[in-house]
Design an enzyme around this catalytic site. Structure first.
Site, PDB file in Angstrom:
ATOM      1  N   GLU A 146       0.840  -1.198   0.000  1.00 35.07           N
ATOM      2  CA  GLU A 146       0.000   0.000   0.000  1.00 35.07           C
ATOM      3  C   GLU A 146       0.874   1.247   0.000  1.00 35.07           C
ATOM      4  O   GLU A 146       1.362   1.678   1.040  1.00 35.07           O
ATOM      5  CB  GLU A 146      -0.929   0.013   1.219  1.00 35.07           C
ATOM      6  CG  GLU A 146      -1.849   1.205   1.260  1.00 35.07           C
ATOM      7  CD  GLU A 146      -2.718   1.243   2.505  1.00 35.07           C
ATOM      8  OE1 GLU A 146      -3.602   2.119   2.563  1.00 35.07           O
ATOM      9  OE2 GLU A 146      -2.516   0.407   3.401  1.00 35.07           O
ATOM     10  N   ASP A 179      -4.879   2.827  -2.978  1.00 38.06           N
ATOM     11  CA  ASP A 179      -5.733   3.439  -1.967  1.00 38.06           C
ATOM     12  C   ASP A 179      -6.109   4.834  -2.437  1.00 38.06           C
ATOM     13  O   ASP A 179      -5.237   5.683  -2.648  1.00 38.06           O
ATOM     14  CB  ASP A 179      -4.987   3.498  -0.630  1.00 38.06           C
ATOM     15  CG  ASP A 179      -5.828   4.032   0.514  1.00 38.06           C
ATOM     16  OD1 ASP A 179      -6.401   5.127   0.360  1.00 38.06           O
ATOM     17  OD2 ASP A 179      -5.899   3.379   1.567  1.00 38.06           O
ATOM     18  N   THR A 180      -7.406   5.079  -2.599  1.00 32.77           N
ATOM     19  CA  THR A 180      -7.843   6.350  -3.171  1.00 32.77           C
ATOM     20  C   THR A 180      -7.489   7.545  -2.295  1.00 32.77           C
ATOM     21  O   THR A 180      -7.260   8.646  -2.813  1.00 32.77           O
ATOM     22  CB  THR A 180      -9.361   6.345  -3.423  1.00 32.77           C
ATOM     23  OG1 THR A 180     -10.062   6.096  -2.197  1.00 32.77           O
ATOM     24  CG2 THR A 180      -9.726   5.281  -4.450  1.00 32.77           C
ATOM     25  N   TYR A 181      -7.450   7.364  -0.976  1.00 35.62           N
ATOM     26  CA  TYR A 181      -7.089   8.474  -0.090  1.00 35.62           C
ATOM     27  C   TYR A 181      -5.689   8.972  -0.416  1.00 35.62           C
ATOM     28  O   TYR A 181      -5.453  10.182  -0.540  1.00 35.62           O
ATOM     29  CB  TYR A 181      -7.189   8.026   1.373  1.00 35.62           C
ATOM     30  CG  TYR A 181      -6.590   9.016   2.343  1.00 35.62           C
ATOM     31  CD1 TYR A 181      -7.283  10.166   2.717  1.00 35.62           C
ATOM     32  CD2 TYR A 181      -5.316   8.816   2.885  1.00 35.62           C
ATOM     33  CE1 TYR A 181      -6.734  11.071   3.608  1.00 35.62           C
ATOM     34  CE2 TYR A 181      -4.756   9.716   3.761  1.00 35.62           C
ATOM     35  CZ  TYR A 181      -5.464  10.842   4.125  1.00 35.62           C
ATOM     36  OH  TYR A 181      -4.909  11.759   4.992  1.00 35.62           O
ATOM     37  N   HIS A 182      -4.756   8.050  -0.561  1.00 42.20           N
ATOM     38  CA  HIS A 182      -3.375   8.427  -0.843  1.00 42.20           C
ATOM     39  C   HIS A 182      -3.199   8.860  -2.298  1.00 42.20           C
ATOM     40  O   HIS A 182      -2.450   9.800  -2.593  1.00 42.20           O
ATOM     41  CB  HIS A 182      -2.438   7.263  -0.517  1.00 42.20           C
ATOM     42  CG  HIS A 182      -2.518   6.834   0.902  1.00 42.20           C
ATOM     43  ND1 HIS A 182      -2.072   7.626   1.949  1.00 42.20           N
ATOM     44  CD2 HIS A 182      -3.013   5.707   1.479  1.00 42.20           C
ATOM     45  CE1 HIS A 182      -2.282   7.008   3.086  1.00 42.20           C
ATOM     46  NE2 HIS A 182      -2.855   5.845   2.827  1.00 42.20           N
ATOM     47  N   HIS A 207      -8.153  -0.136  -1.727  1.00 44.91           N
ATOM     48  CA  HIS A 207      -8.837   0.560  -0.638  1.00 44.91           C
ATOM     49  C   HIS A 207      -9.606   1.732  -1.221  1.00 44.91           C
ATOM     50  O   HIS A 207      -9.043   2.512  -2.004  1.00 44.91           O
ATOM     51  CB  HIS A 207      -7.832   1.137   0.364  1.00 44.91           C
ATOM     52  CG  HIS A 207      -7.475   0.224   1.487  1.00 44.91           C
ATOM     53  ND1 HIS A 207      -6.417   0.486   2.339  1.00 44.91           N
ATOM     54  CD2 HIS A 207      -8.024  -0.942   1.916  1.00 44.91           C
ATOM     55  CE1 HIS A 207      -6.330  -0.486   3.235  1.00 44.91           C
ATOM     56  NE2 HIS A 207      -7.297  -1.354   2.995  1.00 44.91           N
ATOM     57  N   GLU A 242     -12.568   1.809   3.586  1.00 40.73           N
ATOM     58  CA  GLU A 242     -11.763   2.188   4.749  1.00 40.73           C
ATOM     59  C   GLU A 242     -12.175   3.586   5.190  1.00 40.73           C
ATOM     60  O   GLU A 242     -12.156   4.524   4.396  1.00 40.73           O
ATOM     61  CB  GLU A 242     -10.281   2.163   4.363  1.00 40.73           C
ATOM     62  CG  GLU A 242      -9.324   2.380   5.510  1.00 40.73           C
ATOM     63  CD  GLU A 242      -7.881   2.328   5.038  1.00 40.73           C
ATOM     64  OE1 GLU A 242      -7.066   1.663   5.687  1.00 40.73           O
ATOM     65  OE2 GLU A 242      -7.555   2.978   4.015  1.00 40.73           O
TER      66      GLU A 242
END
Length: 284
Positions: A146, A179-182, A207, A242
């Site tokens: 990740e 991971d879309t947030y990152h 994620h 998440e």
């Protein structure tokens, strides 16, 4: 495609009561699996966890982020050895609960670094991941790396970096964990990295998290780019929701991720909304 949900949407610990609540709630909300937060694998009662998963027809994955004392990208070989043991313990947890994926920030510590990664540190990280992948392969388990934003690791911040790192490791069961947030912070596109990872045969785990860590669709993540890209890429793996709020506190992870605000209080509504949000936009 399977939909998963992170255990910290429900609970911050893993007592039998908490495990039952998290697993039963995940199943009732329509999820296919739960992602266990294995920051400390020793706290898990493996037999109890496996039994509750089986009772509820739920699968499991596990994720973790290492800390300064277990940083496998350290130049200190003693710290690397401690981190190696932590990762192998987490791998055994996945194996013993019947899972097939260990993911997260398993290549470095999950923290703000004060300087760039060193060549020796990266070599340490890759050597540990290669050994972990070899043991994982014996149990049919894959590893998802990740990549995170620059404030949470100095090793892997983008899909491109992650694919290059994986090539250096040279193990078929080491994959990119998007991971879309990152990605929202570090990538120039929410579509192109998905397709690049898929073309490389390394798109292994996803994620979905909003830009503020709260409910999907209420922040700034470009879902109209990212989710269609998964379909375009032919991705048929796990998509795990998440989300974090000060409503649910994990003693270590909440502070590491700077979860200072209460972004939601009703986790049942949050989970149902996320499940519907994904199902409406993804082919299953």
């Amino acid at each position: 495609m399977r939909f998963g949900i992170h255990s910290m949407v429900w609970v911050g610990d893993w007592s039998e009561a908490s495990a039952r609540f998290a697993i039963e709630s995940s199943a009732k909300a329509g999820y296919d699996l739960i992602e266990l937060s294995a920051m400390d694998p020793s706290v898990f009662d493996v037999e109890m966890t496996a039994r509750l998963l089986a009772e509820n027809g739920l699968g499991a994955t596990a994720s973790l982020g290492l800390d300064a004392a277990t940083d496998v990208s350290s130049e200190d070989e003693e710290i690397v050895a401690v981190g190696r043991r932590r990762l192998f313990d987490a791998l055994h947890l996945v194996r013993d609960v019947g899972g097939d994926m260990l993911c997260g920030v398993i290549f470095s510590a999950l923290r703000k670094y004060d300087e760039p990664a060193t060549e020796r540190g990266v070599a340490h990280s890759q050597a540990v991941i290669a050994d972990l992948a070899d043991e994982a392969a014996a149990s049919g388990i894959r590893l998802g790396l990740e990549f995170c934003n620059r404030y949470e690791t100095n090793i892997l911040n983008t899909t491109e970096q992650t694919l290059a790192y994986i090539d250096q490791v040279g193990r078929d069961n080491v994959l990119a964990h998007l991971d879309t947030y990152h990605m929202h912070i570090e990538e120039r596109s929410m579509r192109d990295p998905v397709l690049a990872a898929a073309r490389a045969g390394r798109l292994g785990y996803v994620h979905v998290g909003e830009s503020h860590r709260g409910p999907l669709g209420t922040g700034n993540v470009r879902w109209d780019e990212f989710l269609p890209a998964l379909t375009e890429a032919g991705y048929d793996g796990v998509v795990t929701f998440e989300s974090f709020s000060s409503e649910v506190v994990h003693p270590a992870l909440s502070s590491t991720l700077a979860i200072w605000r209460n972004l939601w209080s009703d986790n049942h509504e949050l989970a149902r909304h996320a499940r519907d949000f994904l199902a409406d936009r993804l082919e299953r």
